[in-house]
Design a protein around this motif. Structure first.
Motif, short mmCIF file in Angstrom:
data_model
loop_
_atom_site.label_atom_id
_atom_site.label_comp_id
_atom_site.label_asym_id
_atom_site.label_seq_id
_atom_site.Cartn_x
_atom_site.Cartn_y
_atom_site.Cartn_z
N VAL A 4 0.85 -1.19 0.00
CA VAL A 4 0.00 0.00 0.00
C VAL A 4 0.88 1.24 0.00
CG1 VAL A 4 -1.79 1.29 1.19
CG2 VAL A 4 -1.83 -1.21 1.25
N GLU A 5 0.79 2.01 -1.08
CA GLU A 5 1.58 3.24 -1.20
C GLU A 5 0.84 4.43 -0.61
OE1 GLU A 5 2.15 0.99 -5.23
OE2 GLU A 5 0.54 1.42 -3.80
N SER A 6 1.60 5.42 -0.19
CA SER A 6 1.05 6.68 0.28
C SER A 6 2.11 7.76 0.12
CB SER A 6 0.62 6.57 1.74
OG SER A 6 1.72 6.26 2.57
N GLY A 7 1.68 9.00 0.28
CA GLY A 7 2.63 10.11 0.27
C GLY A 7 2.63 10.93 -1.00
N ASN A 110 10.57 -5.41 -15.10
CA ASN A 110 9.32 -5.04 -14.44
C ASN A 110 8.41 -6.22 -14.15
OD1 ASN A 110 8.33 -5.71 -16.92
ND2 ASN A 110 7.65 -3.67 -17.49
N GLY A 111 8.96 -7.42 -14.14
CA GLY A 111 8.14 -8.60 -13.85
C GLY A 111 8.08 -8.95 -12.37
N TYR A 112 7.94 -7.94 -11.52
CA TYR A 112 7.80 -8.21 -10.09
C TYR A 112 6.47 -8.92 -9.83
CZ TYR A 112 11.82 -5.26 -8.94
OH TYR A 112 13.09 -4.75 -8.84
N ASN A 113 6.45 -9.73 -8.80
CA ASN A 113 5.25 -10.55 -8.53
C ASN A 113 4.14 -9.79 -7.80
OD1 ASN A 113 6.05 -13.08 -9.69
ND2 ASN A 113 7.49 -13.32 -8.00
N PHE A 114 4.51 -8.77 -7.06
CA PHE A 114 3.51 -8.05 -6.26
C PHE A 114 3.61 -6.56 -6.54
CE2 PHE A 114 2.23 -11.69 -3.87
CZ PHE A 114 3.37 -12.48 -3.73
N TRP A 115 2.45 -5.92 -6.65
CA TRP A 115 2.36 -4.49 -6.94
C TRP A 115 1.35 -3.81 -6.04
CZ3 TRP A 115 5.39 -2.22 -10.75
CH2 TRP A 115 6.11 -3.10 -11.59
N GLY A 116 1.62 -2.57 -5.70
CA GLY A 116 0.64 -1.78 -4.99
C GLY A 116 -0.32 -1.14 -5.97
N GLN A 117 -1.24 -0.34 -5.41
CA GLN A 117 -2.28 0.29 -6.24
C GLN A 117 -1.82 1.62 -6.83
OE1 GLN A 117 -2.10 0.64 -3.02
NE2 GLN A 117 -2.45 2.84 -2.73
#
Length: 125
Positions: A4-7, A110-117
């Motif tokens: 979860v990103e913020s800022g 850019n093939g990371y397995n998990f991404w934030g929104q």
């Protein structure tokens, strides 16, 4: 693993922002390699900065000397300190985790397995 990103937010050129990415769930290995990406509409997602569990970092040429990636393992939070912001830094910023180990701390893969929104950063001139 949840990210979860913020800022994010609006800022004037030359200003600073600090993005955060809170990681929860998953196993302890899934946050060994993490990165920040950004994307503007109709363009490919671009790697900005990446870090591994040993603290090794990589940056896109466009942000070197202005952005700093860091990780706090005590609370599983990834940060991106952005200074001297430019209008061309305007984008949606995404946190990512757990690429194949070969690409750990890579900003070109850019093939990371998990991404934030994502969190929006808008830099005005």
């Amino acid at each position: 693993l949840q990210l979860v990103e913020s800022g994010g937010g609006p800022v004037q050129a030359g200003g600073s922002l600090r993005l955060s990415c809170a990681a929860s769930g998953g196993d302890r290995y899934s946050t060994y390699c993490m990165a920040w990406f950004r994307q503007v509409p109709e363009k490919e997602r671009e790697g900005v900065a990446a870090i591994d569990s040993d603290g090794n970092t990589n940056y896109a040429d466009s942000v070197k000397g202005r952005f700093t990636i860091s990780q706090d393992s005590t609370d599983n939070t990834l940060y991106l300190q952005m200074n001297s912001l430019k209008p061309e830094d305007t984008a949606m910023y995404y946190c990512a985790a757990d690429p194949p180990l070969t690409f750990c701390s890579s900003v070109t893969y850019n093939g990371y397995n998990f991404w934030g929104q994502g969190t929006q950063v808008t830099v005005s001139s």
